[in-house]
Design a protein around this motif. Structure first.
Motif, PDB file in Angstrom:
ATOM      1  N   SER A  74       3.876  13.370  56.388  1.00 12.40           N
ATOM      2  CA  SER A  74       2.632  14.167  56.066  1.00 12.40           C
ATOM      3  C   SER A  74       1.985  13.925  54.724  1.00 12.40           C
ATOM      4  O   SER A  74       0.839  14.540  54.361  1.00 12.40           O
ATOM      5  N   ILE A  75       2.610  13.373  53.844  1.00 16.81           N
ATOM      6  CA  ILE A  75       1.942  12.922  52.483  1.00 16.81           C
ATOM      7  C   ILE A  75       1.130  11.435  52.716  1.00 16.81           C
ATOM      8  O   ILE A  75       1.650  10.524  53.553  1.00 16.81           O
ATOM      9  N   PRO A  76      -0.176  11.457  52.215  1.00 22.02           N
ATOM     10  CA  PRO A  76      -1.023  10.417  52.490  1.00 22.02           C
ATOM     11  C   PRO A  76      -0.473   9.153  51.786  1.00 22.02           C
ATOM     12  O   PRO A  76       0.015   9.421  50.430  1.00 22.02           O
ATOM     13  N   PRO A  77      -0.769   7.883  52.499  1.00 24.73           N
ATOM     14  CA  PRO A  77      -0.212   6.942  51.828  1.00 24.73           C
ATOM     15  C   PRO A  77      -1.225   6.393  50.554  1.00 24.73           C
ATOM     16  O   PRO A  77      -2.117   6.789  50.552  1.00 24.73           O
ATOM     17  N   PRO A  78      -0.681   5.711  49.548  1.00 24.43           N
ATOM     18  CA  PRO A  78      -1.571   4.858  48.683  1.00 24.43           C
ATOM     19  C   PRO A  78      -2.565   3.993  49.253  1.00 24.43           C
ATOM     20  O   PRO A  78      -2.336   3.671  50.386  1.00 24.43           O
ATOM     21  N   MET A 101       2.127  11.740  45.534  1.00 23.20           N
ATOM     22  CA  MET A 101       3.519  12.584  45.573  1.00 23.20           C
ATOM     23  C   MET A 101       3.385  14.006  45.634  1.00 23.20           C
ATOM     24  O   MET A 101       2.461  14.618  45.137  1.00 23.20           O
ATOM     25  N   SER A 102       4.725  14.630  46.111  1.00 20.97           N
ATOM     26  CA  SER A 102       4.630  15.846  46.117  1.00 20.97           C
ATOM     27  C   SER A 102       6.066  16.285  45.276  1.00 20.97           C
ATOM     28  O   SER A 102       6.897  15.504  45.505  1.00 20.97           O
ATOM     29  N   VAL A 122      11.114  14.478  44.808  1.00 23.48           N
ATOM     30  CA  VAL A 122       9.980  13.724  44.785  1.00 23.48           C
ATOM     31  C   VAL A 122       9.562  13.173  46.051  1.00 23.48           C
ATOM     32  O   VAL A 122      10.463  12.247  46.551  1.00 23.48           O
ATOM     33  N   ALA A 123       8.649  13.421  46.714  1.00 21.03           N
ATOM     34  CA  ALA A 123       8.500  12.922  48.113  1.00 21.03           C
ATOM     35  C   ALA A 123       7.019  11.911  47.979  1.00 21.03           C
ATOM     36  O   ALA A 123       6.208  12.402  47.510  1.00 21.03           O
ATOM     37  N   VAL A 124       7.040  10.772  48.727  1.00 25.80           N
ATOM     38  CA  VAL A 124       6.188   9.706  48.978  1.00 25.80           C
ATOM     39  C   VAL A 124       5.872   9.844  50.306  1.00 25.80           C
ATOM     40  O   VAL A 124       6.528  10.067  51.377  1.00 25.80           O
ATOM     41  N   GLN A 177       8.738  21.592  51.005  1.00 29.55           N
ATOM     42  CA  GLN A 177       7.945  21.489  49.958  1.00 29.55           C
ATOM     43  C   GLN A 177       6.472  22.066  50.442  1.00 29.55           C
ATOM     44  O   GLN A 177       6.220  21.514  51.756  1.00 29.55           O
ATOM     45  N   ASN A 178       5.649  22.571  49.651  1.00 25.75           N
ATOM     46  CA  ASN A 178       4.012  22.809  50.177  1.00 25.75           C
ATOM     47  C   ASN A 178       3.127  21.865  49.756  1.00 25.75           C
ATOM     48  O   ASN A 178       3.126  21.293  48.606  1.00 25.75           O
ATOM     49  N   ILE A 179       2.442  21.319  50.565  1.00 22.52           N
ATOM     50  CA  ILE A 179       1.487  20.099  50.309  1.00 22.52           C
ATOM     51  C   ILE A 179       0.035  20.591  50.728  1.00 22.52           C
ATOM     52  O   ILE A 179      -0.258  21.602  51.718  1.00 22.52           O
ATOM     53  N   ARG A 180      -1.045  20.047  50.306  1.00 18.24           N
ATOM     54  CA  ARG A 180      -2.239  20.521  50.603  1.00 18.24           C
ATOM     55  C   ARG A 180      -2.506  20.165  51.814  1.00 18.24           C
ATOM     56  O   ARG A 180      -2.347  19.067  52.318  1.00 18.24           O
ATOM     57  N   SER A 181      -3.156  21.062  52.880  1.00 19.82           N
ATOM     58  CA  SER A 181      -3.244  20.722  54.332  1.00 19.82           C
ATOM     59  C   SER A 181      -4.233  19.708  54.800  1.00 19.82           C
ATOM     60  O   SER A 181      -4.024  18.968  55.545  1.00 19.82           O
TER      61      SER A 181
END
Length: 290
Positions: A74-78, A101-102, A122-124, A177-181
């Motif tokens: 769910s976290i965008p890649p670099p 990162m979150s 820390v999530a990637v 964790q909460n990340i931007r939707s």
């Protein structure tokens, strides 16, 4: 970075182009309205459950610290750049490469000896994590950025020396964790909008395509297409409070764009992306009261 005072005489010319400037401002207002609507229509954040990766041990003045490096799709890649391209960007001290990162909240845990310690998650991005597993360089880079991110977020001073735990992918438990939707909506591309370059004759330096968007209410990002260049050598960039002026080597390019927003020129940064042949510019915005 240019002092905005140096650009005042040029700004008076832009002000004469009232209709075009108003059109530009209307587009930005419309994009801002879309941003607000998107934030109202969709939740600000979504909950994710990061998956364990590896754990490192370091310390602070308060004791032992463990950082669980996790991952989530769910976290965008670099940006997809090679290690050689990334090394070049880092050597040139450019800020165009970011690893999303979150950074999770601190949680109290017990180490293997039963002693109290603090752990952070820390999530990637998951795909990027798999790539990182085969690269000592990327692993070192991620740990360094994660450590610096935690230091900034929680006002810590962490020891830069660390070691990876063997046969232990995480310490304690990994919390949600909460990340931007979602990605914030883009501002319309500005290729056909007014810049003072439109008054120039057709011969002479080429006016590159400029694309702007609001990454956040207080951050304006720009991409400037420079397909004839292989690097930043010879490029000049001046940023005023509401002006961006770019010059290319051997007069290949010239851009003079009026931005109807208050830019913090001292905090603005730029980086040349060799693979895409683009100059990427990050421009923090000043508040109305500044």
């Amino acid at each position: 970075m240019a002092d905005s005072k140096l650009l005042v005489p040029e700004l008076s010319e832009a002000e004469k182009m009232g209709a075009e400037t108003m059109r530009f401002e209307e587009l930005l207002r419309q994009a801002s309205k879309e941003l607000q609507q998107a934030q109202t229509s969709f939740p600000e954040s979504t909950q994710i459950q990061p998956q364990p990766g590896f754990c490192i041990k370091t310390n602070s003045s308060e004791g032992k610290v463990f950082i669980n490096i996790c991952h989530s799709p769910s976290i965008p890649p670099p940006a997809d750049v090679t290690e050689d391209e990334l090394l070049q960007m880092l050597e040139e001290d450019q800020a165009g490469f970011r690893i999303p990162m979150s950074l999770g909240e601190p949680h109290a845990e017990l180490d293997a000896k039963g002693q109290g310690c603090t752990a952070y998650d820390v999530a990637v991005n998951s795909d990027f994590y798999r790539r990182m597993q085969n690269s000592d360089f990327l692993r070192e880079l991620v740990v360094t950025i994660a450590r610096e991110g935690l230091e900034d977020k929680y006002s810590l001073q962490l020891n830069p020396e660390w070691r990876m735990l063997k046969n232990r992918p995480f310490l304690g438990s990994i919390s949600q964790q909460n990340i931007r939707s979602q990605q914030r909506p883009r501002i319309q591309e500005l290729g056909n909008l007014y810049t003072p370059d439109s008054l120039r004759p057709e011969e002479g330096p080429e006016k590159p395509h400029l694309n702007l968007w609001l990454e956040a209410p207080d951050l304006l990002l720009a991409e400037i297409d420079l397909p004839k260049l292989d690097g930043a050598l010879g490029l000049s960039l001046e940023i005023g409070e509401n002006r961006v002026v770019l010059g290319g080597p051997q007069q290949l390019y010239h851009l003079d764009a009026y931005i109807p927003l208050r830019i913090n020129s001292e905090e603005s940064k730029a980086a040349f992306h060799r693979k895409r042949k683009q100059l990427m510019v990050a421009m923090p915005l000043l508040s109305v009261s500044s």
